[in-house]
Design a protein around this motif. Structure first.
Motif, PDB file in Angstrom:
ATOM      1  N   UNK A   1       0.871  -1.176   0.000  1.00  0.00           N
ATOM      2  CA  UNK A   1       0.000   0.000   0.000  1.00  0.00           C
ATOM      3  C   UNK A   1       0.907   1.224   0.000  1.00  0.00           C
ATOM      4  N   UNK A   2       0.945   1.907  -1.126  1.00  0.00           N
ATOM      5  CA  UNK A   2       1.702   3.140  -1.233  1.00  0.00           C
ATOM      6  C   UNK A   2       0.795   4.287  -0.809  1.00  0.00           C
ATOM      7  N   UNK A   3       1.215   5.021   0.203  1.00  0.00           N
ATOM      8  CA  UNK A   3       0.385   6.096   0.753  1.00  0.00           C
ATOM      9  C   UNK A   3       1.092   7.421   0.546  1.00  0.00           C
ATOM     10  N   UNK A   4       0.487   8.266  -0.245  1.00  0.00           N
ATOM     11  CA  UNK A   4       1.049   9.588  -0.531  1.00  0.00           C
ATOM     12  C   UNK A   4       0.139  10.682   0.015  1.00  0.00           C
ATOM     13  N   UNK A   5       0.685  11.885   0.104  1.00  0.00           N
ATOM     14  CA  UNK A   5      -0.083  13.042   0.577  1.00  0.00           C
ATOM     15  C   UNK A   5      -0.812  12.726   1.871  1.00  0.00           C
ATOM     16  N   UNK A   6      -0.100  12.159   2.797  1.00  0.00           N
ATOM     17  CA  UNK A   6      -0.724  11.708   4.038  1.00  0.00           C
ATOM     18  C   UNK A   6      -1.252  12.878   4.861  1.00  0.00           C
ATOM     19  N   UNK A   7      -2.365  12.614   5.525  1.00  0.00           N
ATOM     20  CA  UNK A   7      -3.024  13.602   6.367  1.00  0.00           C
ATOM     21  C   UNK A   7      -3.069  13.085   7.806  1.00  0.00           C
ATOM     22  N   UNK A   8      -3.281  13.973   8.744  1.00  0.00           N
ATOM     23  CA  UNK A   8      -3.331  13.554  10.140  1.00  0.00           C
ATOM     24  C   UNK A   8      -4.453  12.537  10.374  1.00  0.00           C
ATOM     25  N   UNK A   9      -5.539  12.671   9.619  1.00  0.00           N
ATOM     26  CA  UNK A   9      -6.654  11.732   9.791  1.00  0.00           C
ATOM     27  C   UNK A   9      -6.353  10.340   9.230  1.00  0.00           C
ATOM     28  N   UNK A  10      -5.210  10.170   8.579  1.00  0.00           N
ATOM     29  CA  UNK A  10      -4.782   8.842   8.147  1.00  0.00           C
ATOM     30  C   UNK A  10      -4.093   8.065   9.271  1.00  0.00           C
TER      31      UNK A  10
END
Length: 119
Positions: free
Chosen positions: A81-90
């Motif tokens: 799972x590539x996760x980009x542009x991560x946010x605090x809600x992630x």
């Protein structure tokens, strides 16, 4: 009983990226589908993304579309799972899951890996 082992969690700043991996303990493992779920603090576990093993069809939660990408590695019976542009809600504990008998019936789970996104 096959085991799923996750890796790649950690701490990242908002806007950053992380890559999660999940490998099955048996290389001949051929599930109906594999996917990722997450459980934020104090909340229920929720669906993130899944890939249909034979068709390579993938699905995403609306909240991660365009930012996360799920992919499979046939040789290692693994999914990433590539996760980009991560946010605090992630921020959550992320769980790898497999559906071994029916594509929408998740019956095998990993132990979870923590992802923390600082704002």
């Amino acid at each position: 009983q096959v085991q799923l082992v996750e890796s790649g969690g950690g701490l990242v700043q908002a806007g950053g990226s992380l890559r999660l991996s999940c490998a099955a303990s048996r290389r001949t493992f051929s599930p109906q589908s594999m996917g990722w779920f997450r459980q934020p603090p104090g909340k229920e576990r929720e669906f993130v993304a899944a890939i249909i093993w034979g068709a390579r069809d993938s699905r995403y939660a609306e909240s991660v579309k365009g930012r996360f990408t799920i992919s499979r590695d046939n040789v290692r019976s693994a999914v990433t799972l590539q996760m980009n542009s991560l946010k605090s809600e992630d921020s959550a504990v992320y769980y790898c899951a497999a559906a071994t008998r029916r594509a929408d019936l998740w019956d095998t789970w990993g132990q979870g890996t923590q992802v923390t996104v600082s704002s």
